[in-house]
Scaffold this motif. Sequence first.
Motif, PDB file in Angstrom:
ATOM      1  N   GLU A   1      13.959   8.128  10.355  1.00 48.09           N
ATOM      2  CA  GLU A   1      15.278   7.640  10.190  1.00 48.09           C
ATOM      3  C   GLU A   1      15.798   8.104   8.749  1.00 48.09           C
ATOM      4  OE1 GLU A   1      16.470   3.547  11.021  1.00 48.09           O
ATOM      5  OE2 GLU A   1      14.845   3.527  12.572  1.00 48.09           O
ATOM      6  N   ILE A   2      17.049   8.244   8.670  1.00 43.67           N
ATOM      7  CA  ILE A   2      17.658   8.707   7.236  1.00 43.67           C
ATOM      8  C   ILE A   2      19.010   7.956   7.414  1.00 43.67           C
ATOM      9  CG2 ILE A   2      18.607  10.408   5.597  1.00 43.67           C
ATOM     10  CD1 ILE A   2      16.643  12.572   7.410  1.00 43.67           C
ATOM     11  N   LEU A   3      19.157   7.200   6.278  1.00 41.54           N
ATOM     12  CA  LEU A   3      20.348   6.127   6.310  1.00 41.54           C
ATOM     13  C   LEU A   3      21.066   6.804   4.860  1.00 41.54           C
ATOM     14  CD1 LEU A   3      18.492   2.732   6.779  1.00 41.54           C
ATOM     15  CD2 LEU A   3      19.814   4.316   8.421  1.00 41.54           C
ATOM     16  N   PHE A   4      22.175   7.518   5.135  1.00 42.19           N
ATOM     17  CA  PHE A   4      22.877   8.093   3.995  1.00 42.19           C
ATOM     18  C   PHE A   4      23.945   6.753   3.446  1.00 42.19           C
ATOM     19  CE2 PHE A   4      21.577  11.962   6.031  1.00 42.19           C
ATOM     20  CZ  PHE A   4      20.888  12.538   4.990  1.00 42.19           C
ATOM     21  N   GLU A   5      24.553   7.250   2.205  1.00 43.71           N
ATOM     22  CA  GLU A   5      25.455   6.044   1.699  1.00 43.71           C
ATOM     23  C   GLU A   5      25.021   4.768   2.005  1.00 43.71           C
ATOM     24  OE1 GLU A   5      29.764   7.299   2.457  1.00 43.71           O
ATOM     25  OE2 GLU A   5      28.729   8.503   4.122  1.00 43.71           O
ATOM     26  N   THR A   6      23.799   4.394   1.429  1.00 42.19           N
ATOM     27  CA  THR A   6      23.113   3.383   1.671  1.00 42.19           C
ATOM     28  C   THR A   6      22.119   2.985   0.303  1.00 42.19           C
ATOM     29  OG1 THR A   6      22.676   3.573   3.880  1.00 42.19           O
ATOM     30  CG2 THR A   6      21.228   1.681   2.842  1.00 42.19           C
ATOM     31  N   ARG A   7      22.654   2.314  -0.413  1.00 47.10           N
ATOM     32  CA  ARG A   7      22.103   1.966  -1.953  1.00 47.10           C
ATOM     33  C   ARG A   7      20.980   1.131  -1.822  1.00 47.10           C
ATOM     34  NH1 ARG A   7      24.105   1.816  -7.810  1.00 47.10           N
ATOM     35  NH2 ARG A   7      25.784   3.103  -6.923  1.00 47.10           N
ATOM     36  N   CYS A   8      19.818   1.314  -2.496  1.00 49.84           N
ATOM     37  CA  CYS A   8      18.630   0.526  -2.560  1.00 49.84           C
ATOM     38  C   CYS A   8      19.239  -0.460  -3.747  1.00 49.84           C
ATOM     39  CB  CYS A   8      17.326   0.939  -2.882  1.00 49.84           C
ATOM     40  SG  CYS A   8      15.979  -0.160  -3.408  1.00 49.84           S
ATOM     41  N   THR A   9      19.348  -1.881  -3.459  1.00 52.97           N
ATOM     42  CA  THR A   9      19.807  -2.747  -4.536  1.00 52.97           C
ATOM     43  C   THR A   9      18.750  -3.626  -5.312  1.00 52.97           C
ATOM     44  OG1 THR A   9      20.539  -4.440  -2.919  1.00 52.97           O
ATOM     45  CG2 THR A   9      22.145  -2.746  -3.499  1.00 52.97           C
ATOM     46  N   SER A  10      17.708  -3.801  -4.511  1.00 53.13           N
ATOM     47  CA  SER A  10      16.635  -4.686  -4.898  1.00 53.13           C
ATOM     48  C   SER A  10      15.468  -4.554  -4.102  1.00 53.13           C
ATOM     49  CB  SER A  10      16.953  -6.088  -4.873  1.00 53.13           C
ATOM     50  OG  SER A  10      17.240  -6.862  -3.630  1.00 53.13           O
ATOM     51  N   LEU A  11      14.135  -4.728  -4.904  1.00 54.57           N
ATOM     52  CA  LEU A  11      12.905  -4.862  -3.920  1.00 54.57           C
ATOM     53  C   LEU A  11      12.880  -6.327  -3.407  1.00 54.57           C
ATOM     54  CD1 LEU A  11      10.809  -2.837  -6.566  1.00 54.57           C
ATOM     55  CD2 LEU A  11      11.912  -1.758  -4.674  1.00 54.57           C
ATOM     56  N   VAL A  12      12.373  -6.270  -2.170  1.00 52.80           N
ATOM     57  CA  VAL A  12      12.063  -7.403  -1.611  1.00 52.80           C
ATOM     58  C   VAL A  12      10.663  -7.886  -1.811  1.00 52.80           C
ATOM     59  CG1 VAL A  12      11.943  -8.766   0.623  1.00 52.80           C
ATOM     60  CG2 VAL A  12      13.657  -7.263   0.135  1.00 52.80           C
ATOM     61  N   MET A  13      10.182  -8.701  -2.337  1.00 53.59           N
ATOM     62  CA  MET A  13       8.863  -9.223  -3.028  1.00 53.59           C
ATOM     63  C   MET A  13       8.400 -10.468  -2.201  1.00 53.59           C
ATOM     64  SD  MET A  13       8.581  -6.958  -5.199  1.00 53.59           S
ATOM     65  CE  MET A  13       6.932  -7.589  -6.008  1.00 53.59           C
ATOM     66  N   ASP A  14       7.014 -10.475  -2.179  1.00 45.28           N
ATOM     67  CA  ASP A  14       6.336 -11.283  -1.744  1.00 45.28           C
ATOM     68  C   ASP A  14       5.139 -11.787  -2.506  1.00 45.28           C
ATOM     69  OD1 ASP A  14       4.765 -13.553  -0.553  1.00 45.28           O
ATOM     70  OD2 ASP A  14       4.221 -12.323   1.371  1.00 45.28           O
ATOM     71  N   GLY A  15       5.335 -12.541  -3.689  1.00 47.67           N
ATOM     72  CA  GLY A  15       4.465 -12.711  -4.684  1.00 47.67           C
ATOM     73  C   GLY A  15       4.651 -11.311  -5.568  1.00 47.67           C
ATOM     74  N   ASN A  16       3.427 -10.614  -5.874  1.00 46.40           N
ATOM     75  CA  ASN A  16       3.515  -9.418  -6.432  1.00 46.40           C
ATOM     76  C   ASN A  16       3.533  -8.212  -5.745  1.00 46.40           C
ATOM     77  OD1 ASN A  16       0.946  -9.299  -5.463  1.00 46.40           O
ATOM     78  ND2 ASN A  16       0.127  -8.269  -7.419  1.00 46.40           N
ATOM     79  N   ARG A  17       3.695  -8.504  -4.142  1.00 50.84           N
ATOM     80  CA  ARG A  17       3.911  -7.075  -3.337  1.00 50.84           C
ATOM     81  C   ARG A  17       5.191  -6.813  -2.924  1.00 50.84           C
ATOM     82  NH1 ARG A  17       0.661  -4.089  -0.184  1.00 50.84           N
ATOM     83  NH2 ARG A  17      -1.222  -4.651  -0.994  1.00 50.84           N
ATOM     84  N   VAL A  18       5.593  -5.672  -2.725  1.00 50.79           N
ATOM     85  CA  VAL A  18       6.696  -5.459  -2.263  1.00 50.79           C
ATOM     86  C   VAL A  18       6.810  -5.129  -0.793  1.00 50.79           C
ATOM     87  CG1 VAL A  18       6.484  -2.817  -2.509  1.00 50.79           C
ATOM     88  CG2 VAL A  18       8.725  -3.597  -2.272  1.00 50.79           C
ATOM     89  N   THR A  19       7.594  -5.955   0.042  1.00 45.79           N
ATOM     90  CA  THR A  19       7.664  -6.126   1.644  1.00 45.79           C
ATOM     91  C   THR A  19       8.781  -5.094   1.987  1.00 45.79           C
ATOM     92  OG1 THR A  19       8.548  -8.160   1.596  1.00 45.79           O
ATOM     93  CG2 THR A  19       6.322  -8.053   1.210  1.00 45.79           C
ATOM     94  N   GLY A  20       9.716  -4.501   1.308  1.00 45.17           N
ATOM     95  CA  GLY A  20      10.612  -3.904   1.716  1.00 45.17           C
ATOM     96  C   GLY A  20      11.803  -3.853   0.593  1.00 45.17           C
ATOM     97  N   ILE A  21      12.932  -3.480   1.144  1.00 45.64           N
ATOM     98  CA  ILE A  21      14.045  -3.168   0.224  1.00 45.64           C
ATOM     99  C   ILE A  21      15.417  -3.962   0.652  1.00 45.64           C
ATOM    100  CG2 ILE A  21      13.159  -0.948  -0.628  1.00 45.64           C
ATOM    101  CD1 ILE A  21      15.633   0.099   0.472  1.00 45.64           C
TER     102      ILE A  21
END
Length: 534
Positions: free
Chosen positions: A222-242
């Motif tokens: 998938e490619i999502l254009f005009e979509t800004r990553c605003t923050s990292l989603v964290m679980d403790g010190n691990r990123v689980t998404g954006i």
Amino acid sequence: MKYTATITVQPGQENDEALIRTALIAELAKKQVRIQNRNISALVQVKKSLDARRGRGGIKLHLRYDIYTDGDMPEESDAGAPFEPKWQKVDENAKRVVIVGDGPAGIFAALALLEQGIKPIIVERGAETSARKRIIADISRRGAVDSDTNYCFGEGGAGTFSDGKLFSRSNKRGNIPRALQLFHFHGAVEDILTNAHPHIGTDKLPGIINRMNQTIRDYGGEILFETRCTSLVMDGNRVTGISTGTEVLQADAVILATGHSAPDVYQMVYDVQPAALEAKTFAAGVRVEHPRTIIDAMQYHGKERGDILPPAEYRVTAQASGRGVYSFCMCPGGLVVPSASAPGSIVVNGMSPSDRGGRFSNAAIVVEIRPEDVPAEYAAFPGDPLAGLRFRTAIETSCAAATGNPQAAPAQRLADFMAGTASTTLPDTTYAPGIYSARLDTLLPAHIASHLKEGFAIINHKMKGFICNEALMIAPETRTSTPVRILRDKETWQSPVIAGLYPAGEGAGYAGGIISSALDGENAARAVAAALQK
């Protein structure tokens, strides 16, 4: 059997197969390898390079060939072998990796993940190329810079609207021939597979990028254009998404491939874990534009280029008071273009069409800036990893003037810069938004101006006539590299302090160009695949 040999021919002889076969047979005979023409089952040109160095017997071409005999043909790992895709169709049950950024690192990472049966989801803040072209045109027409879609952001990243240079010295990063084959598979001309300094051209790149992205979609990505990553989603010190501001995209890993022009991304990572970043050396300076005939005459020893020789290139380096001064992204027959990624700032870059047929040639001439060279006023504390980024922004905003077009750039004749005088007139330029006369020797930070002046004197000694009244300096060129590195472990390729985050490409501070970024993205994707398969 397979043999390799290099021969030297005159420009214009490179397509004479009979001459080439005879020369190759003679070259192998010097190595005590004796073959006859009828024994040759395949010839594959591996490399073609133009040699215009002085004192080398005139202008010539060096051609390297792989020679297959007695019925042998190229194997999959050889140059000249057909590119065979290994992508796997993925569905919603596959592992998911979010890739932030649709530049070379992000695209090649996505294709590498598909080879492993992993679903890539690319998040790109900018628009697709069709819309991007219209938005970019407004930069030159009205000086309007869109913060999300511009020369730096959008489908294909900064490389889409560039010369499309595919030359890299980073042979240890990965399989460069295969990367070139992937571009060729998606529509690039065959010459890129053999030219020593391959390029695609800004007129061809958008279509090639479109086809690469379509491949990603065809196999389930998938490619999502005009979509800004605003923050990292964290679980403790691990990123689980954006987070995109409106939704959360869950992922088994995140590849950060955002390029070198997104300060908000560095701030986003800093907000999660300041120790994820470090300051690094970068460079800033100017674009220097000459009439193409001057560069051609300089590089071809005063001879007419004619129809056989390509528009001349140059690459220069100098040491000026302990700092490097060097050329970057030389664009024969090219254009100087506005590359700001935010209103109220000026950034210039260069690009060329595929034929490099324009009247002017340009290159960045930049000065090395080490972390200790950044003025203390830009650091919030000693060792602040974002200090260089603030310094770069200050240079870009200081060059914006209150003119009719907000993207008009400050310019000065190179001869006047060296003399320390204002330019009362300016020559023609390809920079479409327009230029205004400015004392770049005083407008640019002293560290940059003084090293440029010293460096130009050394360059002019190597390339006599480089400093001339027709040469135009346009400022500032600040995006050759990033002032910040997003740290990663050498073995796992993950951030050492944010688990599951894989920094890649130019923006992470590990590449410098289309091919090196592409290979870095591939390597990051393979590291992700290895981790997910454990």
